[in-house]
Design a protein around this motif. Structure first.
Motif, PDB file in Angstrom:
ATOM      1  N   GLY A   1      -1.630  -9.648  -4.079  1.00 60.28           N
ATOM      2  CA  GLY A   1      -1.277 -10.645  -3.002  1.00 60.28           C
ATOM      3  C   GLY A   1       0.349 -10.842  -3.025  1.00 60.28           C
ATOM      4  O   GLY A   1       0.429 -11.670  -2.192  1.00 60.28           O
ATOM      5  N   ARG A   2       1.035 -10.459  -3.914  1.00 60.47           N
ATOM      6  CA  ARG A   2       2.455 -10.747  -3.739  1.00 60.47           C
ATOM      7  C   ARG A   2       3.120  -9.335  -3.151  1.00 60.47           C
ATOM      8  O   ARG A   2       3.008  -8.270  -3.620  1.00 60.47           O
ATOM      9  N   PRO A   3       3.803  -9.715  -2.095  1.00 57.36           N
ATOM     10  CA  PRO A   3       4.874  -8.638  -1.635  1.00 57.36           C
ATOM     11  C   PRO A   3       5.942  -7.903  -2.517  1.00 57.36           C
ATOM     12  O   PRO A   3       6.642  -8.724  -3.169  1.00 57.36           O
TER      13      PRO A   3
ATOM     14  N   THR B 293      -2.764  -3.693  -1.648  1.00 61.09           N
ATOM     15  CA  THR B 293      -3.023  -3.886  -0.054  1.00 61.09           C
ATOM     16  C   THR B 293      -1.974  -3.828   0.927  1.00 61.09           C
ATOM     17  O   THR B 293      -0.610  -3.983   0.335  1.00 61.09           O
ATOM     18  N   PRO B 294      -1.965  -3.276   2.078  1.00 58.41           N
ATOM     19  CA  PRO B 294      -0.881  -3.177   3.135  1.00 58.41           C
ATOM     20  C   PRO B 294      -0.128  -4.755   3.505  1.00 58.41           C
ATOM     21  O   PRO B 294      -0.873  -5.818   3.157  1.00 58.41           O
ATOM     22  N   LEU B 295       0.981  -4.781   3.706  1.00 60.86           N
ATOM     23  CA  LEU B 295       1.650  -5.792   4.335  1.00 60.86           C
ATOM     24  C   LEU B 295       0.759  -6.540   5.127  1.00 60.86           C
ATOM     25  O   LEU B 295       0.605  -6.040   6.254  1.00 60.86           O
ATOM     26  N   ARG B 296       0.520  -7.657   4.777  1.00 62.67           N
ATOM     27  CA  ARG B 296      -0.247  -8.573   5.858  1.00 62.67           C
ATOM     28  C   ARG B 296       0.520  -8.996   7.176  1.00 62.67           C
ATOM     29  O   ARG B 296      -0.431  -9.072   8.035  1.00 62.67           O
ATOM     30  N   ALA B 297       1.502  -9.035   7.414  1.00 62.80           N
ATOM     31  CA  ALA B 297       2.345  -9.541   8.452  1.00 62.80           C
ATOM     32  C   ALA B 297       2.251  -8.700   9.521  1.00 62.80           C
ATOM     33  O   ALA B 297       2.754  -8.868  10.669  1.00 62.80           O
ATOM     34  N   PHE B 298       2.268  -7.451   9.266  1.00 62.52           N
ATOM     35  CA  PHE B 298       2.308  -6.151  10.515  1.00 62.52           C
ATOM     36  C   PHE B 298       0.969  -5.287  10.495  1.00 62.52           C
ATOM     37  O   PHE B 298       0.176  -5.345   9.847  1.00 62.52           O
ATOM     38  N   PRO B 299       0.892  -4.684  11.716  1.00 63.18           N
ATOM     39  CA  PRO B 299      -0.462  -4.106  11.742  1.00 63.18           C
ATOM     40  C   PRO B 299      -0.547  -2.932  11.069  1.00 63.18           C
ATOM     41  O   PRO B 299       0.373  -2.167  10.833  1.00 63.18           O
ATOM     42  N   VAL B 300      -1.795  -2.662  10.672  1.00 58.08           N
ATOM     43  CA  VAL B 300      -2.262  -1.345   9.686  1.00 58.08           C
ATOM     44  C   VAL B 300      -2.154  -0.156  10.589  1.00 58.08           C
ATOM     45  O   VAL B 300      -2.738  -0.314  11.761  1.00 58.08           O
TER      46      VAL B 300
ATOM     47  N   ASP C  89       7.615 -10.142   5.361  1.00 58.52           N
ATOM     48  CA  ASP C  89       6.199  -9.933   5.244  1.00 58.52           C
ATOM     49  C   ASP C  89       5.568 -11.470   4.554  1.00 58.52           C
ATOM     50  O   ASP C  89       4.700 -11.999   4.949  1.00 58.52           O
ATOM     51  N   THR C  90       6.493 -12.181   3.821  1.00 57.92           N
ATOM     52  CA  THR C  90       6.204 -13.122   3.097  1.00 57.92           C
ATOM     53  C   THR C  90       6.583 -14.519   3.588  1.00 57.92           C
ATOM     54  O   THR C  90       5.830 -15.649   3.224  1.00 57.92           O
TER      55      THR C  90
END
Length: 256
Positions: free
Chosen positions: A68-70, A90-97, A153-154
């Motif tokens: 959960g931490r970038p 997991t992939p960076l949450r702020a950007f589209p996969v 991202d964070t």
């Protein structure tokens, strides 16, 4: 060399959707998370998509979220986790996969193009620039940025509110504005460009509420909040609300 078997959960999927997939994989002394992801590719998931380049913490390519931490996968040692711990990547949450651990970070390059570049002082050729050493040192901190986009991202302004993206540049590019605004040789103001005003009006400086989450995840240890964003906010507020500045603008407008 001692080794053990670690439990991993790695996000697999694409723009259509996906989920966490369980793996058990060998870990050796001194390895980092990127080593384990490469071992997964070599032994269990040859189609696992991951972006990386230097494996030395200098290219910013292998950004992901670990538990959960970038973080940068190449700079996250397995020794920081217990052997019993399940590690989630997991992939960076702020950007589209795009696919698996690869995200589309094009948002950041769009924002980069929106920041006007350094304006050279008139009458000075390259090589003739002279600055105080303290001004060089101040700018040098910000130039350590490797554009891993972990700060982007964070930042919850981007991370939790997709609708903010058109109006908010994010900490990485507000830091760039701050660097240029404090540069003693930047002649932007002589061309009519007020970097403090554009930071507020065009790059969304007011959205930042200085929680310092960007500073906490920076792998280069840049004090983004304390040394860039807060001083930029102070200068922008002075420019907008200082009664002497306001009076001066009125006098200049009347004179012209």
């Amino acid at each position: 060399m001692s080794s053990y078997e670690a439990r991993f959960k790695v996000w697999r999927g694409d723009v259509q959707g996906g989920g966490l997939e369980d793996f058990k994989v060998e870990v050796n002394d001194g390895e980092v998370v990127l080593d384990i992801i490469h071992r997964l590719q070599a032994t269990q998931a040859p189609d696992l998509a991951v972006r990386w380049n230097c494996k030395a913490g200098k290219c910013g390519s292998c950004s992901a979220e670990i538990n959960g931490r970038p973080r940068l996968m190449c700079m996250t040692r397995m020794s920081v986790f217990t052997r019993e711990e399940t590690i989630t990547v997991t992939p960076l949450r702020a950007f589209p996969v795009v696919r698996d651990l690869v995200t589309d970070v094009g948002f950041n390059y769009t924002k980069a193009r929106e920041v006007p570049s350094f304006v050279p002082p008139e009458g000075l050729a390259p090589g003739e620039y002279r600055m105080m050493q303290e001004d060089v040192d101040r700018s040098q901190e910000f130039r350590k940025c490797i554009e891993c986009f972990l700060c982007q991202d964070t930042c919850h302004v981007v991370r939790d509110h997709e609708e903010n993206k058109p109006a908010f540049a994010g900490p990485r590019f507000l830091m760039r504005v701050a660097e240029l605004d404090m540069h003693p040789l930047d002649a932007a103001s002589e061309t009519g460009l007020d970097r403090k005003k554009t930071a507020q009006d065009e790059h969304g400086l007011g959205y930042c509420n200085i929680t310092k989450c960007c500073t906490e995840v920076c792998p280069e240890g840049i004090k983004i909040t304390d040394n860039a964003l807060i001083p930029l906010k102070e200068r922008a507020v002075d420019r907008k609300y200082d009664p002497l500045v306001w009076l001066g603008s009125k006098i200049r407008r009347r004179s012209s």
